[in-house]
Design a protein around this motif. Structure first.
Motif, PDB file in Angstrom:
ATOM      1  N   ALA A 122       2.400  11.411  -8.655  1.00 35.74           N
ATOM      2  CA  ALA A 122       1.316  11.595  -9.835  1.00 35.74           C
ATOM      3  C   ALA A 122       0.554  12.938  -9.528  1.00 35.74           C
ATOM      4  N   LYS A 123       0.135  12.907  -8.393  1.00 38.83           N
ATOM      5  CA  LYS A 123      -0.697  14.081  -7.780  1.00 38.83           C
ATOM      6  C   LYS A 123       0.121  15.302  -7.952  1.00 38.83           C
ATOM      7  N   ARG A 149       0.839  -1.192  -0.177  1.00 37.24           N
ATOM      8  CA  ARG A 149       0.020  -0.138  -0.027  1.00 37.24           C
ATOM      9  C   ARG A 149       0.750   1.351  -0.183  1.00 37.24           C
ATOM     10  N   VAL A 162       2.164   2.009  -3.374  1.00 41.01           N
ATOM     11  CA  VAL A 162       1.006   2.660  -4.529  1.00 41.01           C
ATOM     12  C   VAL A 162       0.671   4.042  -3.986  1.00 41.01           C
ATOM     13  N   ASP A 163       0.687   4.330  -2.637  1.00 39.19           N
ATOM     14  CA  ASP A 163       0.478   5.669  -2.163  1.00 39.19           C
ATOM     15  C   ASP A 163       1.577   6.568  -2.478  1.00 39.19           C
ATOM     16  N   THR A 164       2.784   6.192  -2.635  1.00 38.04           N
ATOM     17  CA  THR A 164       4.077   7.013  -2.924  1.00 38.04           C
ATOM     18  C   THR A 164       3.794   7.303  -4.438  1.00 38.04           C
ATOM     19  N   VAL A 165       3.423   6.452  -5.453  1.00 40.53           N
ATOM     20  CA  VAL A 165       3.041   6.575  -6.709  1.00 40.53           C
ATOM     21  C   VAL A 165       1.985   7.593  -6.881  1.00 40.53           C
ATOM     22  N   ARG A 166       1.017   7.559  -6.055  1.00 36.97           N
ATOM     23  CA  ARG A 166      -0.206   8.043  -6.192  1.00 36.97           C
ATOM     24  C   ARG A 166       0.353   9.547  -5.818  1.00 36.97           C
ATOM     25  N   GLU A 167       0.843  10.009  -4.871  1.00 41.74           N
ATOM     26  CA  GLU A 167       1.286  11.184  -4.556  1.00 41.74           C
ATOM     27  C   GLU A 167       2.245  11.897  -5.413  1.00 41.74           C
TER      28      GLU A 167
END
Length: 87
Positions: A20-21, A10, A13-18
């Motif tokens: 991208a954000k 998780r 995935v959160d790191t990739v999401r951040e």
């Protein structure tokens, strides 16, 4: 054990999401400021050149951020300084 694996996967995935954000925010600020392509890169190189006249920099750790709060933008430069140069 399962909860540890869930936490591990998780977080990536959160790191990739951040990441991208953050990239999307930078693109939006860039568009709102109506900056021509490459203008930020030129500004970064010019700032490095000016600061390098007075300090030895760690270029690998130099970081620039383009942020927006409400409808105002800020350009933040972080220069890790190694030492002052003789003038």
């Amino acid at each position: 054990m399962q909860s540890l694996l869930n936490w591990f996967f998780r977080s990536s995935v959160d790191t990739v999401r951040e990441t991208a954000k953050d990239r999307m925010k930078t693109m939006l600020v860039h568009d709102r400021l109506e900056l021509p392509a490459g203008r930020i890169e030129v500004l970064q190189e010019e700032l490095i050149a000016v600061v390098s006249r007075y300090f030895e920099l760690d270029r690998d750790l130099t970081k620039f951020d383009l942020n927006q709060v409400e409808r105002k933008a800020s350009f933040v430069a972080n220069f890790p300084l190694l030492r002052s140069k003789e003038c």
